[in-house]
Motif scaffolding. Structure first.
Motif, PDB file in Angstrom:
ATOM      1  N   VAL A  21       1.152  -1.622  -0.173  1.00 57.39           N
ATOM      2  CA  VAL A  21       0.187   0.050  -0.191  1.00 57.39           C
ATOM      3  C   VAL A  21       0.573   1.481  -0.302  1.00 57.39           C
ATOM      4  O   VAL A  21       0.962   2.070  -0.705  1.00 57.39           O
ATOM      5  CB  VAL A  21      -1.115  -0.134   0.686  1.00 57.39           C
ATOM      6  N   LEU A  22       1.937   1.620   0.787  1.00 56.89           N
ATOM      7  CA  LEU A  22       2.538   2.301   0.878  1.00 56.89           C
ATOM      8  C   LEU A  22       3.807   2.636  -0.687  1.00 56.89           C
ATOM      9  O   LEU A  22       4.481   3.534  -0.537  1.00 56.89           O
ATOM     10  CB  LEU A  22       3.666   2.479   2.231  1.00 56.89           C
ATOM     11  N   LEU A  23       4.518   2.048  -1.047  1.00 58.41           N
ATOM     12  CA  LEU A  23       5.732   1.392  -1.954  1.00 58.41           C
ATOM     13  C   LEU A  23       5.204   2.715  -2.953  1.00 58.41           C
ATOM     14  O   LEU A  23       5.275   3.610  -3.245  1.00 58.41           O
ATOM     15  CB  LEU A  23       5.735   0.098  -2.456  1.00 58.41           C
ATOM     16  N   PRO A  24       3.754   2.940  -3.448  1.00 50.28           N
ATOM     17  CA  PRO A  24       3.658   3.555  -4.048  1.00 50.28           C
ATOM     18  C   PRO A  24       3.304   5.060  -4.593  1.00 50.28           C
ATOM     19  O   PRO A  24       3.344   5.408  -5.486  1.00 50.28           O
ATOM     20  CB  PRO A  24       2.017   3.493  -5.240  1.00 50.28           C
ATOM     21  N   HIS A  25       3.718   4.959  -3.049  1.00 57.59           N
ATOM     22  CA  HIS A  25       3.313   6.245  -3.010  1.00 57.59           C
ATOM     23  C   HIS A  25       4.786   7.014  -2.027  1.00 57.59           C
ATOM     24  O   HIS A  25       5.000   7.966  -1.831  1.00 57.59           O
ATOM     25  CB  HIS A  25       2.790   6.349  -1.273  1.00 57.59           C
ATOM     26  N   LEU A  26       5.711   6.369  -2.167  1.00 57.51           N
ATOM     27  CA  LEU A  26       7.149   6.823  -1.605  1.00 57.51           C
ATOM     28  C   LEU A  26       7.693   8.175  -1.970  1.00 57.51           C
ATOM     29  O   LEU A  26       8.745   8.494  -1.569  1.00 57.51           O
ATOM     30  CB  LEU A  26       8.130   5.024  -1.524  1.00 57.51           C
ATOM     31  N   GLU A  27       7.265   7.452  -3.705  1.00 57.30           N
ATOM     32  CA  GLU A  27       8.669   8.640  -4.959  1.00 57.30           C
ATOM     33  C   GLU A  27       7.355   9.857  -5.313  1.00 57.30           C
ATOM     34  O   GLU A  27       7.863  10.581  -6.310  1.00 57.30           O
ATOM     35  CB  GLU A  27       8.721   7.907  -5.540  1.00 57.30           C
ATOM     36  N   SER A  28       5.927  10.079  -4.654  1.00 59.85           N
ATOM     37  CA  SER A  28       5.120  10.829  -4.587  1.00 59.85           C
ATOM     38  C   SER A  28       5.389  12.196  -4.320  1.00 59.85           C
ATOM     39  O   SER A  28       5.718  12.165  -3.117  1.00 59.85           O
ATOM     40  CB  SER A  28       3.837  10.501  -4.531  1.00 59.85           C
ATOM     41  N   ASP A  29       5.593  13.025  -4.725  1.00 61.22           N
ATOM     42  CA  ASP A  29       5.829  14.484  -4.564  1.00 61.22           C
ATOM     43  C   ASP A  29       4.789  15.110  -3.567  1.00 61.22           C
ATOM     44  O   ASP A  29       5.139  16.153  -2.982  1.00 61.22           O
ATOM     45  CB  ASP A  29       6.108  15.729  -5.699  1.00 61.22           C
ATOM     46  N   ASP A  30       3.132  14.696  -3.490  1.00 67.76           N
ATOM     47  CA  ASP A  30       2.138  14.639  -2.656  1.00 67.76           C
ATOM     48  C   ASP A  30       2.834  14.719  -1.498  1.00 67.76           C
ATOM     49  O   ASP A  30       3.106  13.166  -1.259  1.00 67.76           O
ATOM     50  CB  ASP A  30       1.303  14.214  -3.166  1.00 67.76           C
ATOM     51  N   ALA A  31       1.755  15.293  -1.155  1.00 66.73           N
ATOM     52  CA  ALA A  31       2.323  15.139   0.689  1.00 66.73           C
ATOM     53  C   ALA A  31       1.277  13.795   1.475  1.00 66.73           C
ATOM     54  O   ALA A  31      -0.244  13.821   0.356  1.00 66.73           O
ATOM     55  CB  ALA A  31       1.698  16.314   1.682  1.00 66.73           C
ATOM     56  N   VAL A  32       1.826  12.689   2.033  1.00 68.13           N
ATOM     57  CA  VAL A  32       1.000  11.889   1.915  1.00 68.13           C
ATOM     58  C   VAL A  32       0.484  11.875   3.778  1.00 68.13           C
ATOM     59  O   VAL A  32       1.413  12.125   4.601  1.00 68.13           O
ATOM     60  CB  VAL A  32       1.948  10.369   2.299  1.00 68.13           C
ATOM     61  N   THR A  33      -0.503  11.531   4.018  1.00 63.32           N
ATOM     62  CA  THR A  33      -1.339  11.646   5.211  1.00 63.32           C
ATOM     63  C   THR A  33      -1.702  10.271   5.602  1.00 63.32           C
ATOM     64  O   THR A  33      -2.373   9.695   5.155  1.00 63.32           O
ATOM     65  CB  THR A  33      -2.236  12.558   5.970  1.00 63.32           C
ATOM     66  N   LEU A  34      -0.917   9.731   6.954  1.00 60.39           N
ATOM     67  CA  LEU A  34      -1.306   8.198   7.092  1.00 60.39           C
ATOM     68  C   LEU A  34      -2.113   8.214   8.387  1.00 60.39           C
ATOM     69  O   LEU A  34      -2.317   8.833   9.353  1.00 60.39           O
ATOM     70  CB  LEU A  34      -0.079   7.738   7.189  1.00 60.39           C
ATOM     71  N   ALA A  35      -3.603   7.688   8.490  1.00 62.28           N
ATOM     72  CA  ALA A  35      -4.736   8.042   9.468  1.00 62.28           C
ATOM     73  C   ALA A  35      -4.466   6.976   9.626  1.00 62.28           C
ATOM     74  O   ALA A  35      -5.083   5.908   9.721  1.00 62.28           O
ATOM     75  CB  ALA A  35      -6.061   8.243   8.218  1.00 62.28           C
ATOM     76  N   GLY A  36      -3.878   7.083  11.561  1.00 58.31           N
ATOM     77  CA  GLY A  36      -3.730   6.224  12.347  1.00 58.31           C
ATOM     78  C   GLY A  36      -4.743   5.793  13.192  1.00 58.31           C
ATOM     79  O   GLY A  36      -4.167   5.316  14.272  1.00 58.31           O
ATOM     80  N   GLY A  37      -5.727   6.167  13.527  1.00 60.99           N
ATOM     81  CA  GLY A  37      -7.168   6.071  14.460  1.00 60.99           C
ATOM     82  C   GLY A  37      -7.318   4.981  14.295  1.00 60.99           C
ATOM     83  O   GLY A  37      -8.133   4.540  15.548  1.00 60.99           O
ATOM     84  N   ALA A  38      -7.743   4.295  13.286  1.00 63.55           N
ATOM     85  CA  ALA A  38      -7.732   2.947  13.459  1.00 63.55           C
ATOM     86  C   ALA A  38      -6.732   1.692  14.385  1.00 63.55           C
ATOM     87  O   ALA A  38      -7.176   0.607  14.548  1.00 63.55           O
ATOM     88  CB  ALA A  38      -8.810   2.511  11.883  1.00 63.55           C
ATOM     89  N   VAL A  39      -5.555   1.970  14.090  1.00 63.98           N
ATOM     90  CA  VAL A  39      -5.134   1.571  14.673  1.00 63.98           C
ATOM     91  C   VAL A  39      -4.973   0.546  15.598  1.00 63.98           C
ATOM     92  O   VAL A  39      -5.131   1.148  17.282  1.00 63.98           O
ATOM     93  CB  VAL A  39      -3.093   1.730  14.489  1.00 63.98           C
ATOM     94  N   GLU A  40      -4.872  -1.079  16.328  1.00 62.93           N
ATOM     95  CA  GLU A  40      -5.462  -1.026  17.611  1.00 62.93           C
ATOM     96  C   GLU A  40      -4.333  -2.511  17.709  1.00 62.93           C
ATOM     97  O   GLU A  40      -3.555  -2.549  18.612  1.00 62.93           O
ATOM     98  CB  GLU A  40      -6.514  -2.176  17.355  1.00 62.93           C
ATOM     99  N   ARG A  41      -4.100  -3.240  17.319  1.00 65.05           N
ATOM    100  CA  ARG A  41      -2.475  -4.016  17.209  1.00 65.05           C
ATOM    101  C   ARG A  41      -0.625  -3.618  16.363  1.00 65.05           C
ATOM    102  O   ARG A  41      -1.546  -3.262  15.254  1.00 65.05           O
ATOM    103  CB  ARG A  41      -2.808  -5.187  16.432  1.00 65.05           C
ATOM    104  N   VAL A  42       0.648  -2.989  17.577  1.00 65.38           N
ATOM    105  CA  VAL A  42       0.953  -2.636  16.121  1.00 65.38           C
ATOM    106  C   VAL A  42       2.335  -3.796  16.738  1.00 65.38           C
ATOM    107  O   VAL A  42       2.772  -4.126  17.757  1.00 65.38           O
ATOM    108  CB  VAL A  42       1.355  -1.699  17.058  1.00 65.38           C
TER     109      VAL A  42
END
Length: 98
Positions: A21-42
């Motif tokens: 999921v992250l890989l296509p955004h690695l080299e994107s010049d657009d700012a990326v926001t990662l919404a982390g509110g749903a994370v329950e297990r890490v």
């Protein structure tokens, strides 16, 4: 700007999926926001992947923000000393004694 919702489970068994999921955004010049509110297990592997993604983008002058991280995500980042690199060091978490 791109917004990506992090999954509820950042366990080691899901790191490959998250990387895809992250890989296509690695080299994107657009700012990326990662919404982390749903994370329950890490797991450490999930945090290491997020750290590497944020670090590599920052190294290339690209902006990445972790938005509304869940308490589980903030606490895990603190335990692994990745809170500053993920930008969650000043997040208030219920149950904090700090």
């Amino acid at each position: 700007m791109s917004e990506l919702a992090l999954p509820a489970n950042l366990g080691i068994e899901h790191v490959g999926d998250l990387q895809q999921v992250l890989l296509p955004h690695l080299e994107s010049d657009d700012a990326v926001t990662l919404a982390g509110g749903a994370v329950e297990r890490v797991h450490a592997a999930g945090l290491q992947l997020l750290h590497a993604f944020v670090r590599d983008r920052a190294g290339a002058g690209r902006r990445t923000v972790l938005d509304s991280p869940s308490p589980a995500l903030v606490n895990a980042a603190r335990q692994l000393a990745l809170a500053a690199s993920l930008g969650v060091e000043n997040q208030n978490v219920s149950g904090d004694n700090a």
